[in-house]
Write an enzyme that holds these catalytic residues in place. Structure first.
Site, PDB file in Angstrom:
ATOM      1  N   TYR A 145       2.798   5.244  12.078  1.00  0.00           N
ATOM      2  CA  TYR A 145       3.078   3.831  12.397  1.00  0.00           C
ATOM      3  C   TYR A 145       3.928   3.099  11.354  1.00  0.00           C
ATOM      4  O   TYR A 145       4.492   2.057  11.628  1.00  0.00           O
ATOM      5  CB  TYR A 145       1.755   3.062  12.591  1.00  0.00           C
ATOM      6  CG  TYR A 145       0.809   3.149  11.411  1.00  0.00           C
ATOM      7  CD1 TYR A 145       0.983   2.329  10.292  1.00  0.00           C
ATOM      8  CD2 TYR A 145      -0.240   4.057  11.385  1.00  0.00           C
ATOM      9  CE1 TYR A 145       0.129   2.422   9.205  1.00  0.00           C
ATOM     10  CE2 TYR A 145      -1.101   4.158  10.310  1.00  0.00           C
ATOM     11  CZ  TYR A 145      -0.914   3.333   9.220  1.00  0.00           C
ATOM     12  OH  TYR A 145      -1.733   3.423   8.145  1.00  0.00           O
ATOM     13  N   ARG A 162       0.855  -1.199   0.000  1.00  0.00           N
ATOM     14  CA  ARG A 162       0.000   0.000   0.000  1.00  0.00           C
ATOM     15  C   ARG A 162       0.886   1.242   0.000  1.00  0.00           C
ATOM     16  O   ARG A 162       1.450   1.596   1.019  1.00  0.00           O
ATOM     17  CB  ARG A 162      -0.873  -0.040   1.267  1.00  0.00           C
ATOM     18  CG  ARG A 162      -2.052   0.907   1.261  1.00  0.00           C
ATOM     19  CD  ARG A 162      -2.679   0.972   2.660  1.00  0.00           C
ATOM     20  NE  ARG A 162      -1.845   1.751   3.555  1.00  0.00           N
ATOM     21  CZ  ARG A 162      -1.943   1.740   4.898  1.00  0.00           C
ATOM     22  NH1 ARG A 162      -2.830   0.988   5.499  1.00  0.00           N
ATOM     23  NH2 ARG A 162      -1.148   2.489   5.640  1.00  0.00           N
ATOM     24  N   HIS A 185      -3.872   4.594   4.664  1.00  0.00           N
ATOM     25  CA  HIS A 185      -4.998   3.662   4.509  1.00  0.00           C
ATOM     26  C   HIS A 185      -6.142   4.329   3.731  1.00  0.00           C
ATOM     27  O   HIS A 185      -6.655   3.799   2.752  1.00  0.00           O
ATOM     28  CB  HIS A 185      -5.477   3.204   5.890  1.00  0.00           C
ATOM     29  CG  HIS A 185      -6.783   2.493   5.880  1.00  0.00           C
ATOM     30  ND1 HIS A 185      -6.939   1.255   5.313  1.00  0.00           N
ATOM     31  CD2 HIS A 185      -8.005   2.860   6.345  1.00  0.00           C
ATOM     32  CE1 HIS A 185      -8.212   0.875   5.439  1.00  0.00           C
ATOM     33  NE2 HIS A 185      -8.868   1.835   6.046  1.00  0.00           N
TER      34      HIS A 185
END
Ligand SMILES: Cc1ncc(C[n+]2csc(CCOP(=O)(O)OP(=O)(O)O)c2C)c(N)n1
Ligand SMILES: [Mg+2]
Length: 359
Positions: free
Chosen positions: A269, A256, A260
């Protein structure tokens, strides 16, 4: 002690990250026009994605989930499906649905908060986008029961994320597909993250593909950055599902290359440098270099493609921004076939207040 069973998980790749062939090409990939068509679609999807994020950042779109870096999974799946198959999407599936007759402006409408974007004008057989994680495999198995019952020569294909494979629903869907021999293909877009939960923190299983084994169906790993591998394995899986009612799980490995969604900030993170390292494997440049090597793609064609995509996307944005908004009470109209009484009263109230919903 004796061993009562052994299982294997195969891995498929044809074009490596340096655009070199690692295996003899499958038949479909000898058709350069077909590869160029997929290249064009991946480019369109990436540019559309960039535009959608810009629209969200300027307050013209709601929360949007990027597909950056994952284009080969979705475009490859869409290209391998037949018209009569049924598609059950999750929420990153632009690259599939545009190949199934859905307008890009409808996709913007949906992410702008307007459910009319999820009622596809040109496609009545596929399912709409579904955000609840893990719901899609169950819907797919259900639709596959219907296809089998009606003796249709078609299959259902569904996609979900790596995180969704930790849901009980995912196992239940595969279990019933195995035991009832359903014409369904389960695709997992393993982009290594479920929001902030990494693949390693998600499951102790060595591969996600092996989750199929407990359901008595085969599981394969596929290089999800290699669109040739994606297309080929999906094509084979659908053929088996249609003709022999053999379900399969395909784990597509990719990364990815984004937050998100636009509501997320992965810097909080995601370890530094991973994205850069993974970018070397990204699918679009990988295919472009190969097309150049075999002499079917040039800089002139690239420039013409970029101009064409830009034109289409600008037109799409115009269509979206000029779609008259629905009245506020429309928010009650898409969840129930018959609205429960408590909501009928609320609907009337909203209607009376007369708030206008601005996408
Ligand atoms: C049932 C349910 N639980 C939680 C959420 C919130 N949520 C949205 S996306 C997501 C992560 C999904 O990760 P993955 O399955 O890997 O798919 P990806 O978004 O990475 O493609 C979560 C937890 C949800 N939409 N549905
Ligand atoms: Mg994921």
């Amino acid at each position: 002690m004796k061993v009562v069973a052994r299982f294997e998980v195969p891995y498929y790749q044809y074009l490596d990250e340096n655009s070199q062939l690692t295996e003899k090409l499958p038949t479909f990939a000898k058709d350069a026009d077909s590869l160029a068509a997929m290249y064009r679609l991946m480019t369109l999807v990436r540019l559309f994605d960039t535009k959608a994020i810009a629209l969200q950042r300027t307050g013209k779109l709601g929360t949007y989930p990027s597909i950056r870096g994952q284009e080969a999974v979705f475009v490859g799946v869409g290209h391998a499906m037949h018209k009569e198959d049924i598609f059950v999407p999750y929420y990153r599936d632009v690259g599939v649905v545009i190949q199934r007759g859905v307008n890009l402006s409808d996709i913007l409408l949906y992410w702008g908060g307007d459910e009319r974007g999820n009622c596809y004008a040109n496609n009545k057989q596929d399912f709409p986008y579904s955000v609840p994680v893990g719901s899609q495999p169950l819907h797919a198995s259900g639709a596959a029961v219907a296809l089998k019952y009606h003796k249709k020569k078609a299959a259902v294909l569904t996609i979900c994320g790596d995180g969704a494979t930790s849901q009980g629903d995912f196992y239940e869907a595969m279990n019933v597909a195995g035991v009832w021999k359903l014409p369904v293909v389960f695709v997992v877009c393993n982009n290594q993250w479920a929001i902030s939960v990494s693949r390693g923190a998600q499951t102790a299983a060595q591969t996600l593909a092996q989750k199929a084994i407990a359901a008595g169906i085969p599981g394969e790993q596929v290089d999800g950055n290699d669109i040739i591998a994606v297309h080929h394995r999906v094509e084979m899986a659908l053929k088996k599902a249609r003709e022999q009612h053999e379900p399969v799980l395909l784990e597509m490995l990719c990364y990815r290359q984004s937050d998100h969604t636009t509501a997320d900030d992965a810097r909080r993170y995601e370890p530094p440098k991973i994205r850069e390292q993974e970018w070397k494997k990204e699918p679009i440049m990988r295919l472009r270099r190969y097309l150049e090597q075999i002499g079917v793609w040039s800089e002139d064609q690239e420039q013409a493609l970029l101009a064409e995509c830009e034109h289409n996307i600008n037109q799409t944005v115009e269509d979206y921004l000029h779609t008259p908004p629905q009245p506020a009470e429309s928010m009650f109209d898409y969840l129930y076939a018959t609205l429960p009484k408590a909501y009928q009263e609320q609907r009337e109230l909203v209607k009376k207040i007369g708030v206008v919903h601005h996408g």
